[in-house]
Design a protein around this motif. Structure first.
Motif, PDB file in Angstrom:
ATOM      1  N   GLU A  36       3.247  -0.404 -10.386  1.00 53.65           N
ATOM      2  CA  GLU A  36       3.266   1.022 -10.646  1.00 53.65           C
ATOM      3  C   GLU A  36       4.650   1.413 -11.124  1.00 53.65           C
ATOM      4  O   GLU A  36       5.634   0.746 -10.792  1.00 53.65           O
ATOM      5  N   ILE A  37       4.733   2.462 -11.914  1.00 55.24           N
ATOM      6  CA  ILE A  37       6.024   2.969 -12.354  1.00 55.24           C
ATOM      7  C   ILE A  37       6.540   3.913 -11.285  1.00 55.24           C
ATOM      8  O   ILE A  37       5.968   4.974 -11.045  1.00 55.24           O
ATOM      9  N   ALA A  38       7.616   3.506 -10.627  1.00 58.72           N
ATOM     10  CA  ALA A  38       8.136   4.281  -9.503  1.00 58.72           C
ATOM     11  C   ALA A  38       9.071   5.387  -9.959  1.00 58.72           C
ATOM     12  O   ALA A  38       9.138   6.445  -9.327  1.00 58.72           O
ATOM     13  N   VAL A  39       9.799   5.151 -11.049  1.00 56.91           N
ATOM     14  CA  VAL A  39      10.723   6.167 -11.552  1.00 56.91           C
ATOM     15  C   VAL A  39      11.067   5.846 -13.004  1.00 56.91           C
ATOM     16  O   VAL A  39      11.074   4.676 -13.410  1.00 56.91           O
ATOM     17  N   VAL A  40      11.328   6.893 -13.775  1.00 52.64           N
ATOM     18  CA  VAL A  40      11.816   6.756 -15.148  1.00 52.64           C
ATOM     19  C   VAL A  40      13.191   7.412 -15.200  1.00 52.64           C
ATOM     20  O   VAL A  40      13.336   8.592 -14.857  1.00 52.64           O
ATOM     21  N   ALA A  71      31.381   2.171 -15.373  1.00 49.34           N
ATOM     22  CA  ALA A  71      31.165   1.703 -13.998  1.00 49.34           C
ATOM     23  C   ALA A  71      30.583   2.813 -13.132  1.00 49.34           C
ATOM     24  O   ALA A  71      29.690   2.568 -12.311  1.00 49.34           O
ATOM     25  N   GLU A  72      31.078   4.021 -13.307  1.00 52.00           N
ATOM     26  CA  GLU A  72      30.583   5.145 -12.516  1.00 52.00           C
ATOM     27  C   GLU A  72      29.141   5.466 -12.863  1.00 52.00           C
ATOM     28  O   GLU A  72      28.303   5.689 -11.972  1.00 52.00           O
ATOM     29  N   HIS A  73      28.843   5.484 -14.160  1.00 56.25           N
ATOM     30  CA  HIS A  73      27.470   5.788 -14.575  1.00 56.25           C
ATOM     31  C   HIS A  73      26.496   4.726 -14.077  1.00 56.25           C
ATOM     32  O   HIS A  73      25.427   5.040 -13.534  1.00 56.25           O
ATOM     33  N   ASP A  74      26.856   3.462 -14.251  1.00 51.64           N
ATOM     34  CA  ASP A  74      25.956   2.398 -13.814  1.00 51.64           C
ATOM     35  C   ASP A  74      25.767   2.405 -12.304  1.00 51.64           C
ATOM     36  O   ASP A  74      24.681   2.102 -11.802  1.00 51.64           O
ATOM     37  N   ALA A  75      26.807   2.774 -11.571  1.00 49.17           N
ATOM     38  CA  ALA A  75      26.678   2.866 -10.113  1.00 49.17           C
ATOM     39  C   ALA A  75      25.644   3.913  -9.725  1.00 49.17           C
ATOM     40  O   ALA A  75      24.859   3.716  -8.776  1.00 49.17           O
ATOM     41  N   ARG A  76      25.608   5.023 -10.455  1.00 51.77           N
ATOM     42  CA  ARG A  76      24.606   6.053 -10.193  1.00 51.77           C
ATOM     43  C   ARG A  76      23.201   5.540 -10.495  1.00 51.77           C
ATOM     44  O   ARG A  76      22.252   5.810  -9.733  1.00 51.77           O
ATOM     45  N   MET A  77      23.064   4.814 -11.588  1.00 53.19           N
ATOM     46  CA  MET A  77      21.747   4.279 -11.960  1.00 53.19           C
ATOM     47  C   MET A  77      21.277   3.240 -10.939  1.00 53.19           C
ATOM     48  O   MET A  77      20.104   3.234 -10.537  1.00 53.19           O
ATOM     49  N   ILE A  78      22.188   2.381 -10.507  1.00 50.29           N
ATOM     50  CA  ILE A  78      21.841   1.372  -9.508  1.00 50.29           C
ATOM     51  C   ILE A  78      21.379   2.048  -8.221  1.00 50.29           C
ATOM     52  O   ILE A  78      20.362   1.659  -7.623  1.00 50.29           O
ATOM     53  N   LEU A  81      17.858   3.475  -8.641  1.00 47.97           N
ATOM     54  CA  LEU A  81      16.836   2.425  -8.631  1.00 47.97           C
ATOM     55  C   LEU A  81      16.622   1.888  -7.217  1.00 47.97           C
ATOM     56  O   LEU A  81      15.481   1.661  -6.789  1.00 47.97           O
ATOM     57  N   ASN A  82      17.704   1.694  -6.494  1.00 47.27           N
ATOM     58  CA  ASN A  82      17.574   1.205  -5.111  1.00 47.27           C
ATOM     59  C   ASN A  82      16.887   2.241  -4.224  1.00 47.27           C
ATOM     60  O   ASN A  82      16.097   1.880  -3.337  1.00 47.27           O
ATOM     61  N   ALA A  83      17.173   3.512  -4.460  1.00 47.13           N
ATOM     62  CA  ALA A  83      16.534   4.561  -3.656  1.00 47.13           C
ATOM     63  C   ALA A  83      15.018   4.558  -3.846  1.00 47.13           C
ATOM     64  O   ALA A  83      14.267   4.921  -2.936  1.00 47.13           O
ATOM     65  N   HIS A  84      14.579   4.144  -5.022  1.00 45.45           N
ATOM     66  CA  HIS A  84      13.139   4.073  -5.311  1.00 45.45           C
ATOM     67  C   HIS A  84      12.567   2.682  -5.028  1.00 45.45           C
ATOM     68  O   HIS A  84      11.417   2.413  -5.374  1.00 45.45           O
TER      69      HIS A  84
END
Length: 205
Positions: A36-40, A71-78, A81-84
């Motif tokens: 299933e798609i958990a988040v976009v 680095a800051e942006h990717d940390a937010r994306m990571i 994704l982990n939260a989902h």
């Protein structure tokens, strides 16, 4: 992972998200199962792909990348994704090179699709590169993502003949048709777990 639990996909996009839509449609019609798609997620606040996801009732989040250190942006994306609780990251027209930290956060769990038969014509404007080179065949490649651009282990490829009358628009459109079939198939292969990689080769097991 229990058999009852569906694998959770996190889709990253920057534009219209046509490959995301193809994946979502494959899941909806049952040709891509067990996930299933958990988040976009998008780095562009008004990316059309986010609106398409919202129309399908999917969770969406935007983390604007412009002006933000990588680095800051990717940390937010990571973190998102982990939260989902994402099992597999799907790049669907995500127009940013992932940092090493991002790739290490999801080892062998990030997929990308590229509109050429890699290793030929990596990077931007692959269709134009193929035409300019005089290639007789083009196509698309679904691959694992590693720290080099368009370099990871190839999962599958689809071949598209280059016609004499082709321009960049016509060739891109025919390649895109194959992308929409190849990406769900590649996701199914990876989620099956029935493969191994050896010396850059993807092998069914």
């Amino acid at each position: 992972m229990s058999e009852a639990r569906k694998a959770r996909l996190g889709v990253l996009l920057s534009g219209r998200g046509s490959n995301f839509i193809a994946i979502a449609d494959a899941i909806a019609k049952g040709s891509l199962t067990g996930c299933e798609i958990a988040v976009v997620l998008s780095n562009i606040a008004d990316a059309p792909g986010l609106a398409a996801a919202q129309e399908r009732g999917l969770a969406t989040e935007a983390y604007v990348s412009k002006g933000v250190p990588r680095a800051e942006h990717d940390a937010r994306m990571i973190a998102a994704l982990n939260a989902h609780e994402i099992d597999l990251v799907i790049l669907a027209g995500y127009m940013r090179v992932l940092s090493p930290d991002f790739i290490r956060a999801f080892p062998d769990r990030i997929l990308n699709i590229h509109p050429s038969l890699l290793p030929s014509f990596p990077g931007l404007d692959a269709q134009k590169q193929a035409l300019d080179y005089g290639a007789k065949v083009a196509g698309c490649t679904v691959h694992f993502v590693d720290e080099a651009v368009d370099h990871g282990v190839i999962i599958l490829q689809r071949v598209v003949p280059v016609e004499d009358a082709d321009d960049e628009t016509s060739l891109s459109a025919r390649i895109l048709e194959q992308e929409h079939q190849a990406y769900p198939e590649a996701i199914a292969r990876v989620l099956s777990g029935r493969y191994r990689t050896e010396d850059r080769r993807y092998r069914l097991s």
